[in-house]
Design a protein around this motif. Structure first.
Motif, PDB file in Angstrom:
ATOM      1  N   ARG A 176      53.866  -0.005  67.183  1.00 42.28           N
ATOM      2  CA  ARG A 176      52.423   0.213  67.231  1.00 42.28           C
ATOM      3  C   ARG A 176      52.162   1.705  67.418  1.00 42.28           C
ATOM      4  NH1 ARG A 176      53.549  -4.398  70.003  1.00 42.28           N
ATOM      5  NH2 ARG A 176      52.501  -6.300  69.285  1.00 42.28           N
TER       6      ARG A 176
ATOM      7  N   SER B 101      51.681  -1.968  63.181  1.00 44.34           N
ATOM      8  CA  SER B 101      50.246  -1.692  63.224  1.00 44.34           C
ATOM      9  C   SER B 101      50.024  -0.208  63.478  1.00 44.34           C
ATOM     10  CB  SER B 101      49.556  -2.523  64.308  1.00 44.34           C
ATOM     11  OG  SER B 101      49.963  -2.103  65.599  1.00 44.34           O
TER      12      SER B 101
ATOM     13  N   THR C  55      46.415  -1.139  74.105  1.00 48.30           N
ATOM     14  CA  THR C  55      46.826  -1.661  72.797  1.00 48.30           C
ATOM     15  C   THR C  55      48.338  -1.843  72.672  1.00 48.30           C
ATOM     16  OG1 THR C  55      46.901   0.589  71.876  1.00 48.30           O
ATOM     17  CG2 THR C  55      44.822  -0.645  71.649  1.00 48.30           C
TER      18      THR C  55
ATOM     19  N   ALA D 225      50.592   0.548  72.479  1.00 44.87           N
ATOM     20  CA  ALA D 225      51.159   1.539  71.553  1.00 44.87           C
ATOM     21  C   ALA D 225      52.483   2.065  72.097  1.00 44.87           C
ATOM     22  CB  ALA D 225      50.182   2.690  71.347  1.00 44.87           C
TER      23      ALA D 225
END
Length: 279
Positions: free
Chosen positions: A157, A184, A240, A242
């Motif tokens: 991510r 993503s 998120t 990441a």
């Protein structure tokens, strides 16, 4: 763009293992060559030698730096011999005031320079100028690793910090090989200017460009709800999940950031996620 030449610069034996293991894993994954410069640094300053100091003192400092370089190379070879990467090592000795030139010469033909976080406990005084020299003198993007970072697997991510600056675009271009592998990709725009060229569609042109490279990003437009931009970025990265942050480096002068602070310095000091930066 592909990653075919990776490099790193070692000045501290205690920081060598995680950086080399991460760099070797990435080199193997991308079928790239890893260049390692083991640099012994004379951290004394000639201007501060006491009156009456002679050439013997300078020679002693240089000799000690040379021994450190040889120890670093031996440690690097020991670690890399256990990996499947293609690699090579070299040694060098320099004074602190000449560090930037040596780093720039090593980094200039690298697609990506992988370095440890320059700020933190037990970090040497050379770490900050080393990181800056790779980006400014070597004109190379730098992947800065926090402590205990694991790059044995591909980042899944990625979070792209977009403010329409040349620095941000340089970083995203350099990150393309990693972004193609990610599951993503999120473009993050913080408080876009109401009169900017992308005011009606923040991040839209970047997303269209990335899509032509086979990357399908999402766009998150965030308000600056915290005092520092870096805090907003790090919080969003945590929310998120990441595992890679991509951002431009030193939009302001390095002197201003070192004195007053800035997003670059804040991220380098506090990030717990690998950060790919370029200027």
């Amino acid at each position: 763009m592909t990653l075919k030449t990776l490099s790193t610069i070692l000045t501290d034996k205690t920081l060598a293992a995680p950086v080399l293991e991460a760099a070797a894993a990435m080199a193997h994954r991308h079928e790239a060559h890893l260049d390692v410069l083991c640099l012994g640094v004379d951290r004394s300053q000639m201007g501060y030698y006491y009156a009456g100091a002679n050439a013997l003192i300078l020679q002693e400092a240089i000799t000690r730096a040379g021994e450190e370089a040889e120890e670093l190379e031996a440690e690097a070879q020991r670690i890399l011999s256990r990996t499947e990467a293609t690699w090579g090592t070299d040694t060098g000795v320099c004074q602190l005031t000449d560090l930037s030139r040596h780093v720039a010469l090593h980094a200039r033909f690298s697609d990506l320079v992988i370095l440890p976080k320059p700020y933190g406990k037990s970090r040497g005084v050379e770490m900050e100028p080393l990181t800056e020299a790779a980006m400014f003198g070597g004109r190379a993007p730098a992947l800065v690793l926090p402590d205990r970072a694991d790059l044995s697997a591909t980042p899944k991510r990625a979070l792209l910090c977009w403010n329409e600056s040349a620095e941000a675009l340089s970083a995203i271009r350099a990150a393309l090989p990693l972004l193609r592998e990610a599951e993503s990709v999120q473009i993050v725009v913080i408080d876009p200017p109401v009169h900017g060229p992308g005011r009606s569609d923040p991040g839209g042109q970047l997303a269209a460009w990335l899509s032509r490279h086979g990357i399908r990003p999402d766009i998150d437009v965030l308000a600056r709800t915290m005092p520092r931009v870096s805090d907003v970025i790090r919080r969003h990265a945590t929310d998120t999940g990441a595992d890679l942050i991509v951002m431009g480096a030193y939009g302001h002068s390095r002197f201003r950031e070192s004195i007053l602070g800035g997003a670059t310095r804040d991220m380098l000091e506090e990030t717990g996620v690998p950060v790919l930066m370029a200027h």
